[in-house]
Design an enzyme around this catalytic site. Structure first.
Site, PDB file in Angstrom:
ATOM      1  N   CYS A 125      81.664  39.905 161.505  1.00 23.07           N
ATOM      2  CA  CYS A 125      80.624  40.194 162.486  1.00 23.07           C
ATOM      3  C   CYS A 125      79.335  40.545 161.761  1.00 23.07           C
ATOM      4  O   CYS A 125      79.328  41.374 160.845  1.00 23.07           O
ATOM      5  CB  CYS A 125      81.064  41.348 163.385  1.00 23.07           C
ATOM      6  SG  CYS A 125      79.780  41.926 164.517  1.00 23.07           S
ATOM      7  N   CYS A 128      78.538  44.551 162.289  1.00 24.19           N
ATOM      8  CA  CYS A 128      79.327  45.674 161.770  1.00 24.19           C
ATOM      9  C   CYS A 128      80.294  45.299 160.658  1.00 24.19           C
ATOM     10  O   CYS A 128      80.992  46.167 160.124  1.00 24.19           O
ATOM     11  CB  CYS A 128      80.090  46.339 162.914  1.00 24.19           C
ATOM     12  SG  CYS A 128      81.403  45.284 163.599  1.00 24.19           S
ATOM     13  N   CYS A 174      82.858  41.353 169.630  1.00 21.78           N
ATOM     14  CA  CYS A 174      83.449  42.147 168.545  1.00 21.78           C
ATOM     15  C   CYS A 174      83.948  43.475 169.110  1.00 21.78           C
ATOM     16  O   CYS A 174      83.214  44.166 169.812  1.00 21.78           O
ATOM     17  CB  CYS A 174      82.401  42.380 167.459  1.00 21.78           C
ATOM     18  SG  CYS A 174      82.912  43.543 166.167  1.00 21.78           S
ATOM     19  N   CYS A 177      81.790  46.736 167.634  1.00 22.56           N
ATOM     20  CA  CYS A 177      80.394  47.034 167.959  1.00 22.56           C
ATOM     21  C   CYS A 177      79.904  46.356 169.244  1.00 22.56           C
ATOM     22  O   CYS A 177      78.734  46.453 169.585  1.00 22.56           O
ATOM     23  CB  CYS A 177      79.481  46.637 166.804  1.00 22.56           C
ATOM     24  SG  CYS A 177      79.346  44.846 166.571  1.00 22.56           S
ATOM     25  N   CYS A 197      84.429  28.933 170.512  1.00 23.96           N
ATOM     26  CA  CYS A 197      83.123  28.348 170.201  1.00 23.96           C
ATOM     27  C   CYS A 197      82.149  29.484 169.894  1.00 23.96           C
ATOM     28  O   CYS A 197      81.652  30.149 170.796  1.00 23.96           O
ATOM     29  CB  CYS A 197      82.656  27.520 171.396  1.00 23.96           C
ATOM     30  SG  CYS A 197      81.178  26.544 171.087  1.00 23.96           S
TER      31      CYS A 197
END
Length: 209
Positions: A125, A128, A174, A177, A197
């Site tokens: 991510c 984070c 995510c 976060c 996707c």
């Protein structure tokens, strides 16, 4: 989740599986999808993501599966959720990453830096550093966005209903976060039949040593 016909009119539609080359019809549909994404770009930039949370607090700690940069599973950990002000996110992220992750935007097809990436590595991510996908499950969907048939660990992502643009899709974010990553569709390859996707702008790629 939308049916195949609805997906062809969506921003992120018309993915071909990695097991065959797209037909002329699929190619034209993909081009149409890319044009649609470009046409709706300005609208999507300012459109908030309408989601139905699955009863999970957005302030408490979260339990994740940690991975090393070599892709090795370290184990399950409980860590504080990453929460920042909008101003802090804006300062930390590039304009496109900020728009995608914090305001559920979508990068234009074929513009991200990982959609055609074939290196082996880990996708984290951008906000984070939570591990979210591995190159082991990445495939060429023909859509212009990086696509995967499964996340590196289900515990590391959250799937919610996204009702924007008058349709119900499944948005992926995510867990650590709440960054918007992309959407998941049911037209992917075996063994899962899923197509995650994602937006390149929502991820940081770490090449395996």
């Amino acid at each position: 989740m939308t049916d195949h016909r609805q997906e062809q009119s969506d921003l992120q539609m018309t993915g071909a599986t990695h097991t065959q080359r797209p037909s002329r019809r699929a190619f034209l549909a993909t081009a149409a999808g890319a044009c649609g994404a470009a046409a709706l770009w300005s609208l999507h930039k300012s459109s908030p993501l309408a989601v139905e949370a699955k009863g999970e607090s957005n302030t408490g700690p979260v339990t994740l599966i940690q991975f090393s940069d070599a892709g090795k599973k370290i184990g399950k950990v409980t860590v504080p959720r990453v929460v920042k002000t909008d101003a802090e996110w804006k300062q930390q992220l590039s304009p496109i990453s900020y728009d995608v992750t914090r305001h559920a935007g979508t990068e234009r097809a074929y513009t991200g830096n990982t959609w055609d990436l074939h290196d082996k590595g880990l996708f984290r991510c951008i906000c984070c550093d939570n591990a979210i996908f591995s190159s082991d499950t990445k495939f060429d969907s023909g859509t212009g966005w990086p696509s995967f048939w499964m996340p590196i660990a289900k515990e590391n992502i959250v799937e919610n209903t996204d009702s924007t643009f008058g349709m119900d899709r499944t948005a992926v974010s995510c867990r650590q976060c709440d960054a918007h990553l992309g959407h998941v569709f049911d037209d992917g390859p075996r063994p899962t039949g899923l197509r995650y996707c994602m937006n390149s702008a929502a991820m940081r790629f770490v090449k395996f040593a």
